[in-house]
Write an enzyme that holds these catalytic residues in place. Structure first.
Site, short mmCIF file in Angstrom:
data_model
loop_
_atom_site.label_atom_id
_atom_site.label_comp_id
_atom_site.label_asym_id
_atom_site.label_seq_id
_atom_site.Cartn_x
_atom_site.Cartn_y
_atom_site.Cartn_z
N GLY A 150 -11.15 7.90 7.91
CA GLY A 150 -12.12 8.23 6.79
C GLY A 150 -12.79 6.87 7.03
NE ARG B 219 -11.31 11.99 4.21
CZ ARG B 219 -11.10 10.79 3.67
NH1 ARG B 219 -11.58 10.09 2.98
NH2 ARG B 219 -9.91 10.02 4.33
CG HIS C 83 -13.60 0.96 6.47
ND1 HIS C 83 -12.91 -0.11 6.12
CD2 HIS C 83 -13.04 2.10 6.88
CE1 HIS C 83 -11.69 0.53 6.17
NE2 HIS C 83 -11.55 1.89 6.47
CD GLU D 27 -8.25 -1.70 3.89
OE1 GLU D 27 -7.96 -1.36 5.04
OE2 GLU D 27 -8.89 -0.86 3.10
CG HIS E 98 -12.87 2.82 3.06
ND1 HIS E 98 -13.72 3.61 3.49
CD2 HIS E 98 -11.73 3.30 3.31
CE1 HIS E 98 -13.04 4.72 4.06
NE2 HIS E 98 -11.78 4.67 4.00
N GLY F 47 -10.80 1.48 12.38
CA GLY F 47 -10.15 2.09 13.71
C GLY F 47 -11.47 2.44 14.86
CG ASN G 166 -2.16 1.06 1.36
OD1 ASN G 166 -1.84 1.94 0.45
ND2 ASN G 166 -2.72 1.12 2.09
CD GLU H 271 -10.65 -3.36 13.29
OE1 GLU H 271 -9.74 -3.77 13.87
OE2 GLU H 271 -10.78 -3.43 11.77
CG ASN H 272 -9.59 -0.17 18.00
OD1 ASN H 272 -9.19 -1.42 18.63
ND2 ASN H 272 -9.14 -0.01 16.94
CG ASP I 251 -7.75 10.16 17.42
OD1 ASP I 251 -8.56 9.31 18.56
OD2 ASP I 251 -6.71 9.30 17.35
CB SER I 252 -13.18 8.96 17.34
OG SER I 252 -13.21 7.76 17.99
NE ARG I 253 -7.18 6.86 19.82
CZ ARG I 253 -6.11 6.24 19.12
NH1 ARG I 253 -5.74 5.15 19.54
NH2 ARG I 253 -5.84 6.64 17.97
NE ARG J 152 -6.33 1.77 -0.33
CZ ARG J 152 -6.17 2.82 0.38
NH1 ARG J 152 -5.09 3.24 1.14
NH2 ARG J 152 -7.42 3.50 0.35
P1 ADP Z 1 -7.51 5.53 8.63
O1 ADP Z 1 -8.71 5.73 8.13
O2 ADP Z 1 -6.51 6.66 8.67
O3 ADP Z 1 -7.04 4.23 8.29
P2 ADP Z 1 -8.05 4.06 11.01
O4 ADP Z 1 -8.87 2.99 10.53
O5 ADP Z 1 -6.86 3.89 11.48
O6 ADP Z 1 -7.80 5.39 10.33
O7 ADP Z 1 -9.03 4.82 12.20
C1 ADP Z 1 -8.71 5.82 12.95
C2 ADP Z 1 -9.81 6.13 14.14
O8 ADP Z 1 -9.89 4.81 15.02
C3 ADP Z 1 -9.36 7.35 15.14
O9 ADP Z 1 -10.62 8.25 15.19
C4 ADP Z 1 -9.20 6.81 16.35
O10 ADP Z 1 -9.57 7.40 17.43
C5 ADP Z 1 -10.00 5.29 16.37
N1 ADP Z 1 -9.57 4.47 17.26
C6 ADP Z 1 -8.26 3.80 17.05
N2 ADP Z 1 -8.12 3.10 18.05
C7 ADP Z 1 -9.04 3.40 18.95
C8 ADP Z 1 -9.26 2.84 20.38
N3 ADP Z 1 -8.34 1.95 20.79
N4 ADP Z 1 -10.39 3.59 21.03
C9 ADP Z 1 -11.12 4.21 20.32
N5 ADP Z 1 -10.84 4.55 18.99
C10 ADP Z 1 -9.89 4.13 18.33
#
Ligand code: ADP
Length: 391
Positions: free
Chosen positions: A206, A235, A202, A378, A176, A325, A7, A328-329, A277-279, A87
């Protein structure tokens, strides 16, 4: 058979070398700051090593990677690498599946760079570097847009002059696709059948959501470009298009400047003023930041509205999948989304949802639609497509 999955970004190169069809990762890693200064990280046998070195271009990165493969006895000669899967973000309406790269494929990827000016040229750089360094391998292009080519016309044409579609290729392409394909194949394995109606979410920096019927995409939230659809890290997702021309006039902005605002200064970052960042958004809410709370509510609403729309379009759903991200998290985001889907009889299992990055059912046994977390892969999908094309 050894297959390299690549990638390439404009200044980065992510890779995984697979043993196929066993789907075993032999080595993986990331080259960064290519063309700036350079460093790379390699993961082998559970150990991670980072090295600083000058990376003038992608070809230099490929040469270093090949040397590492040989020095670490991952391959004894480069001829063991039978294929390199790349990719490629935008394949236009030319490709509905992965293809072996020849001169025509290269010129079409070049042609489609107008719609993906940051991504396609980077993909081509990776392809050309791979061709010059791993001389005997077959190169395969795996397009982010390919999986979405099965959408019916009524879902990909915009309500703009119809000729724009024919003459200027203005249509929804979706992105995606490799991830949506991977998790939709996996959920069908879990459900034990192929005739399914599935909504794949997804959600990362993004984000996009797809409606998948019998393994084929029928609708997706991203559009001509990856700016459309749900709210993302930076975005804007779907907005009233006239806001753009109004603000361009108001602030005397160029097209490049307004595109920059829509892609880099909007979404969670634009709303919260804190972070993409969602965190950080979830932390902000805990600290009483009202704009973080607003950003999270808007994010959840935009995800829920696409799930609800696709639920109706599919005539129901056999499963909803969360990946990437956030999917999953982010326990909080999944909880907020699923709790808002109560009208569809969907019920969260709080305890089951308390997980990160593992495959699991996160709704109760009496939930009308089961929701799953499925980590995306991916790189594996790229290796699988490459393997299937050359075996
Ligand atoms: P990209 O689109 O750049 O590939 P990712 O799929 O890595 O992005 O997703 C990034 C997002 O995932 C961020 O908003 C981040 O906050 C969230 N994220 C990653 N790890 C965690 C976690 N442990 N808890 C909550 N959110 C998470």
């Amino acid at each position: 058979m050894k297959i390299l999955s690549v990638n390439a970004g404009s200044s980065s190169l992510k890779f995984q070398l697979f043993l196929m069809p066993e789907e075993k990762v032999l080595i993986s890693g990331l080259f960064e700051r290519i063309g700036i200064d350079g460093s790379y990280t390699i993961k082998l046998n559970g150990e991670k090593v980072t090295k600083e070195t000058l990376l003038a271009n992608h070809e230099v990165a490929f040469n270093i990677l090949m040397k590492e493969l040989i020095d670490n006895n991952v391959v004894s000669s480069l001829d063991e690498i039978k294929a390199v899967g790349h990719r490629v973000v935008q394949g236009g309406d030319y490709y509905d599946k992965s293809v072996i790269i020849d001169d025509e494929v290269i010129s079409r990827i070049e042609e489609m760079s107008v719609l993906a000016p940051l991504h396609n040229p980077a993909g081509l750089t990776g392809i050309k570097a791979s061709m010059s360094v791993i001389k005997n391998a077959i190169n395969v292009a795996v397009f982010d847009t390919a999986f979405h080519q099965t959408m019916p016309e009524e879902n990909y044409v915009y309500a703009l002059p119809y000729e724009w579609n024919k003459e200027y290729k203005i249509r929804k392409y979706g992105y995606h696709g490799t991830s949506h394909k991977y998790v939709s194949e996996r959920i069908n394995q879990i459900l034990g059948r192929d005739n399914t109606r599935v909504i794949t979410c997804h959600l990362g920096n993004g984000s996009s959501i797809s409606a998948v019927k019998d393994g084929k995409c029928v609708n997706t939230s991203m559009g001509l470009t990856p700016t459309a659809g749900v709210i993302m890290g930076t975005r804007c997702g779907d907005v009233d298009a006239t806001i753009i021309t109004y603000m361009m006039d108001k602030l005397n902005m160029s097209t490049k400047e307004i595109e920059n605002v829509m892609n880099k200064e909007s979404g969670l970052l634009g709303i919260s003023g804190v972070s993409n960042d969602s965190r950080d958004i979830v932390d902000g809410i805990e600290n009483g930041n009202s704009r973080c709370l607003l950003a999270q509510k808007m994010l959840v609403n935009s995800i829920v509205s696409y799930i609800a729309k696709y639920y109706v379009e599919l005539g129901g759903a056999d499963a909803i999948v969360f990946t990437a991200g956030i999917g999953e998290n982010s326990i909080v985001t999944r909880r907020d989304v699923i709790n808002k889907l109560g009208a569809l009889g969907i019920k969260l299992d709080e305890e089951a949802n308390d997980i990160r990055s593992i495959e699991r059912l996160i709704t109760t046994s009496d939930s009308k639609v089961p929701c799953y977390v499925i980590p995306t892969n991916e790189e594996l999908m790229i290796a699988k497509d490459s393997y299937n094309l050359i075996k």
